[in-house]
Design a protein around this motif. Structure first.
Motif, mmCIF file in Angstrom:
data_model
loop_
_atom_site.group_PDB
_atom_site.id
_atom_site.type_symbol
_atom_site.label_atom_id
_atom_site.label_comp_id
_atom_site.label_asym_id
_atom_site.label_seq_id
_atom_site.Cartn_x
_atom_site.Cartn_y
_atom_site.Cartn_z
ATOM 1 N N MET A 1 0.849 -1.195 0.000
ATOM 2 C CA MET A 1 0.000 0.000 0.000
ATOM 3 C C MET A 1 0.884 1.244 0.000
ATOM 4 N N PRO A 2 0.555 2.265 -0.814
ATOM 5 C CA PRO A 2 1.348 3.488 -0.823
ATOM 6 C C PRO A 2 1.392 4.107 0.559
ATOM 7 N N PRO A 3 2.494 4.754 0.928
ATOM 8 C CA PRO A 3 2.635 5.292 2.280
ATOM 9 C C PRO A 3 1.915 6.606 2.477
ATOM 10 N N THR A 4 1.476 7.237 1.392
ATOM 11 C CA THR A 4 0.912 8.570 1.537
ATOM 12 C C THR A 4 -0.488 8.677 0.936
ATOM 13 N N PRO A 5 -1.451 7.856 1.403
ATOM 14 C CA PRO A 5 -2.805 7.988 0.875
ATOM 15 C C PRO A 5 -3.352 9.361 1.171
ATOM 16 N N LYS A 6 -4.094 9.902 0.232
ATOM 17 C CA LYS A 6 -4.649 11.232 0.385
ATOM 18 C C LYS A 6 -6.163 11.144 0.553
ATOM 19 N N ILE A 7 -6.685 11.955 1.428
ATOM 20 C CA ILE A 7 -8.123 12.001 1.610
ATOM 21 C C ILE A 7 -8.734 12.672 0.394
ATOM 22 N N LYS A 8 -9.655 12.015 -0.259
ATOM 23 C CA LYS A 8 -10.187 12.490 -1.526
ATOM 24 C C LYS A 8 -10.969 13.789 -1.344
ATOM 25 N N VAL A 9 -10.640 14.763 -2.187
ATOM 26 C CA VAL A 9 -11.377 16.023 -2.231
ATOM 27 C C VAL A 9 -12.060 16.090 -3.588
ATOM 28 N N SER A 10 -13.378 15.975 -3.630
ATOM 29 C CA SER A 10 -14.102 15.893 -4.891
ATOM 30 C C SER A 10 -14.198 17.262 -5.552
ATOM 31 N N PRO A 11 -13.893 17.351 -6.873
ATOM 32 C CA PRO A 11 -14.055 18.626 -7.569
ATOM 33 C C PRO A 11 -15.527 18.934 -7.787
ATOM 34 N N SER A 12 -15.825 20.205 -8.006
ATOM 35 C CA SER A 12 -17.216 20.602 -8.235
ATOM 36 C C SER A 12 -17.482 20.890 -9.702
ATOM 37 N N VAL A 13 -16.484 20.651 -10.567
ATOM 38 C CA VAL A 13 -16.588 21.018 -11.979
ATOM 39 C C VAL A 13 -17.073 19.834 -12.818
ATOM 40 N N GLN A 14 -18.044 20.103 -13.675
ATOM 41 C CA GLN A 14 -18.496 19.121 -14.665
ATOM 42 C C GLN A 14 -18.315 19.722 -16.059
ATOM 43 N N THR A 15 -17.862 18.891 -16.976
ATOM 44 C CA THR A 15 -17.685 19.343 -18.354
ATOM 45 C C THR A 15 -18.758 18.720 -19.242
ATOM 46 N N ILE A 16 -19.130 19.452 -20.285
ATOM 47 C CA ILE A 16 -20.249 19.044 -21.141
ATOM 48 C C ILE A 16 -19.843 19.175 -22.601
ATOM 49 N N ASP A 17 -20.190 18.157 -23.380
ATOM 50 C CA ASP A 17 -20.002 18.192 -24.833
ATOM 51 C C ASP A 17 -21.372 18.189 -25.503
ATOM 52 N N PRO A 18 -21.896 19.344 -25.868
ATOM 53 C CA PRO A 18 -23.257 19.420 -26.425
ATOM 54 C C PRO A 18 -23.398 18.658 -27.743
ATOM 55 N N HIS A 19 -24.582 18.168 -27.982
ATOM 56 C CA HIS A 19 -24.915 17.466 -29.220
ATOM 57 C C HIS A 19 -24.705 18.374 -30.426
ATOM 58 N N GLN A 20 -24.146 17.799 -31.485
ATOM 59 C CA GLN A 20 -23.961 18.463 -32.772
ATOM 60 C C GLN A 20 -22.788 19.459 -32.798
ATOM 61 N N LEU A 21 -21.960 19.475 -31.760
ATOM 62 C CA LEU A 21 -20.731 20.263 -31.807
ATOM 63 C C LEU A 21 -19.550 19.326 -32.056
ATOM 64 N N PHE A 22 -18.494 19.844 -32.660
ATOM 65 C CA PHE A 22 -17.350 18.989 -33.030
ATOM 66 C C PHE A 22 -16.667 18.405 -31.787
ATOM 67 N N ASP A 23 -15.979 17.308 -32.007
ATOM 68 C CA ASP A 23 -15.284 16.611 -30.921
ATOM 69 C C ASP A 23 -14.045 17.417 -30.513
ATOM 70 N N SER A 24 -14.038 17.928 -29.279
ATOM 71 C CA SER A 24 -12.960 18.806 -28.824
ATOM 72 C C SER A 24 -11.897 18.068 -28.018
ATOM 73 N N ARG A 25 -12.018 16.766 -27.911
ATOM 74 C CA ARG A 25 -11.029 16.004 -27.165
ATOM 75 C C ARG A 25 -9.671 16.046 -27.863
ATOM 76 N N PRO A 26 -8.552 15.974 -27.101
ATOM 77 C CA PRO A 26 -8.451 15.683 -25.668
ATOM 78 C C PRO A 26 -8.230 16.909 -24.782
ATOM 79 N N THR A 27 -8.208 18.109 -25.349
ATOM 80 C CA THR A 27 -7.733 19.244 -24.556
ATOM 81 C C THR A 27 -8.826 20.097 -23.921
#
Length: 604
Positions: A1-27
């Protein structure tokens, strides 16, 4: 087991790819939003310049440096890359057929895809600047909470305070700026397989460091004895290399250099042992008028003695003798049982035992003993407001109402917090004049402890640098073989100006110079792990705050003094083993006891 487990802090950001827009992945994503109550963070545009304003030539060097600077901005506000909602970046001479920034951006985002706008521009603030980037981020914001005590900082001092308070039935929250607990206890696994090395505090003993040893036993942590079998390598002022038996005295080239060095060493030992820790005597005031370099010279120290004294202050404080008060150094030695005891790797010495799982396991173990929801990570505190009734603490991820605050961050970092009303003049002056050492700790890992075959214990003392001291930091039964290399004081500062690759090359070259007279073939390392403590935003130096001349005699008595409902702990406030983990725990116990007594008094 890693020696430095971190307590998870959940982000509040969600990303959205709207229908009919070009594929912007990966950046990037076309849309980004935040969920729930959030604190908004907006950065200024960050360019590819170092802390001195120096701009490297070319886009390929400027982009990663600008992204590193942006990361530091986010960290200062308690945010991470995954909290970014929007990125806007500007590129001079943009070529859509050769998107040289893209690989750096993909590495920086590591799968996160905030909404992004790229703006080609003809020029930026100066002709040298070719890239600039700014971010908007959102981090989860909890409702205002009420607790009895807020502890600022989750190093050993703060965690011990919180643990003792909760044992006494007092509710508390611990707010930590980093995304981990431990402060200057920081353990990593560079090659995996349970082969842990300490990038921060590393040593304890089982005799006169009762508190940290008791915690080690309480948590069921294993210890190993520091290796001292074999000779020490000594590099003299002229660069020549010799060796001497551990516990002996090196033969130096300067005429009477060995004798003069021993004379100064014994004088420091004698004076520090006689120092009154509880009373500022006229002699102590005189010591505080001199820096340690002036003190050594005033007592007849020649070149070799001065070089040895420089190794002491560099290894013990990350500072040069000219930077610290003679009184501070004598006091520091006294609190660790004397110069000889602090420098010793034998039983009773400062470097006698190590923890195979790393010293951060002490902090992690204490954190696990706290009640659920006590810890709030990635939440730097920027405001402490107090009145007669209690205090209000504002942190990145939520605000708190409380009766008491315990501040457990390095004294020089108090100025990063807004205190309302302001700190008393004496405490503020102490804060502004206290300094931190420049310490780069480089752990060089090997497949085997090759130095031992040549009857070397792995310890080096160099009057030249860039490495000042090394120690064998191996854990044999885990097949973890390593040398701890201290790049400290002026040499550490100079190496911190170089790239990591250049720094590692300098370390390996110096190790070759030091060991090649005794070892026919020095193998290549399997890994090098390092931490630049002066660049660490929440440490800004290591191992312990120190003071230049004139500070202790004028302001030393306010170091651990409470101010209204705000109390102060930290290893620098310890009575014994100041600067060490044992001192940190002692100060945490004192802080908790102060708060408990004050709250009980208020009930009467």
């Amino acid at each position: 087991m890693p020696p430095t487990p971190k307590i998870k802090v959940s982000p509040s950001v969600q990303t959205i790819d709207p229908h009919q827009l070009f594929d912007s992945r990966p950046t990037f994503s076309h849309v980004a939003t935040s969920s729930g109550p959030s604190r908004l963070i907006i950065t200024a545009g960050q360019v590819g310049a170092d802390s001195t304003g120096k701009v490297p030539p070319g886009l390929d060097l400027q982009v990663p440096l600008a992204l590193e600077n942006l990361t530091r901005c986010l960290e200062a506000a308690g945010a991470k890359v995954t909290d970014i909602i929007k990125l806007t970046y500007y590129i001079v001479g943009y070529d859509h057929k050769n998107r040289r920034h893209t690989p750096h951006l993909i590495k920086f985002l590591n799968g996160h895809r905030p909404a992004t706008t790229l703006v080609p521009v003809p020029a930026l603030v100066t002709p040298d600047h070719l890239f600039e980037i700014e971010a908007t981020a959102a981090i989860p914001l909890s409702p205002v909470r009420e607790v009895d005590v807020v502890v600022v900082g989750a190093g050993l001092s703060g965690l011990q305070t919180a643990y003792d308070l909760q044992k006494a039935g007092i509710s508390c929250a611990v707010l930590e700026a980093r995304d981990r607990v431990g402060g200057k206890t920081y353990s990593v696994e560079p090659v995996g397989g349970g082969k842990v090395v300490d990038l921060g505090a590393a040593w304890i003993n089982d005799t006169n460091q009762a508190r940290v040893h008791a915690l080690t036993k309480k948590l069921g942590l294993e210890t190993v004895i520091q290796n001292t079998v074999g000779n020490v390598v000594q590099q003299d002022l002229d660069g020549s290399v010799g060796s001497f038996a551990y516990g002996g005295v090196p033969k130096l080239n300067e005429i009477n250099g060995t004798e003069n060095m021993a004379q100064i060493r014994d004088l420091v030992e004698d004076l520090c042992q006689k120092l009154d820790l509880y009373k500022l005597t006229p002699e102590a005031r005189d010591f505080d008028k001199l820096n340690f370099e002036e003190f050594v010279k005033s007592r007849g120290g020649e070149k070799s003695a001065m070089a040895a004294a420089t190794v002491w202050t560099r290894a013990m404080l990350g500072l040069e003798p000219r930077e610290i008060s003679a009184l501070f150094f004598l006091d520091y030695c006294n609190r660790g049982g004397g110069l000889l005891q602090m420098r010793s790797d034998k039983r009773n010495g400062g470097q006698y035992l190590r923890l195979p799982r790393g010293t951060q396991s002490l902090s992690l173990g204490l954190a696990k003993l706290l009640k659920p929801d006590t810890l709030v990570l990635s939440s730097p505190v920027r405001l402490i407001r107090q009145d007669k009734a209690g205090a209000y603490v504002s942190s990145a991820r939520g605000d708190f109402k409380c009766r008491k605050v315990v501040v457990s961050i390095p004294t020089p970092l108090y100025k990063k917090v807004v205190f309302e009303p302001p700190l008393p003049k004496e405490k503020a002056e102490l804060t502004s004049r206290t300094i931190l050492g420049d310490t780069v700790k480089a752990m060089v890992l090997y497949d085997s402890p090759w130095w031992r075959a040549s009857n070397l214990c792995g310890m080096v003392q160099s009057f030249k640098g860039p490495i000042s001291v090394t120690r064998d930091s191996s854990v044999d039964h885990l097949s973890q073989f390593s040398l701890t290399c201290f790049l400290v004081g002026d040499p550490g500062r100079q190496l911190s100006k170089k790239s990591k690759a250049e720094r590692h090359q300098a370390v390996l070259a110096h190790l070759h110079t030091l060991f090649s007279p005794f070892v026919s073939s020095i193998p290549e390392p399997i890994a090098i792990a390092e931490h630049e403590w002066a660049k660490d935003q929440w440490a800004q130096g290591c191992p312990c705050p120190a003071t230049p001349p004139g500070v202790m005699s004028e302001f030393g008595d306010v170091l651990r003094t409470a101010w209204g409902n705000v109390h102060f702990v930290g290893t620098e406030t310890a009575v014994k083993w100041k600067g060490y983990m044992d001192g940190a725990i002692e100060s945490g116990e004192r802080g908790a006891e102060e708060v408990i007594q004050s709250l009980n008094k208020a009930k009467l």
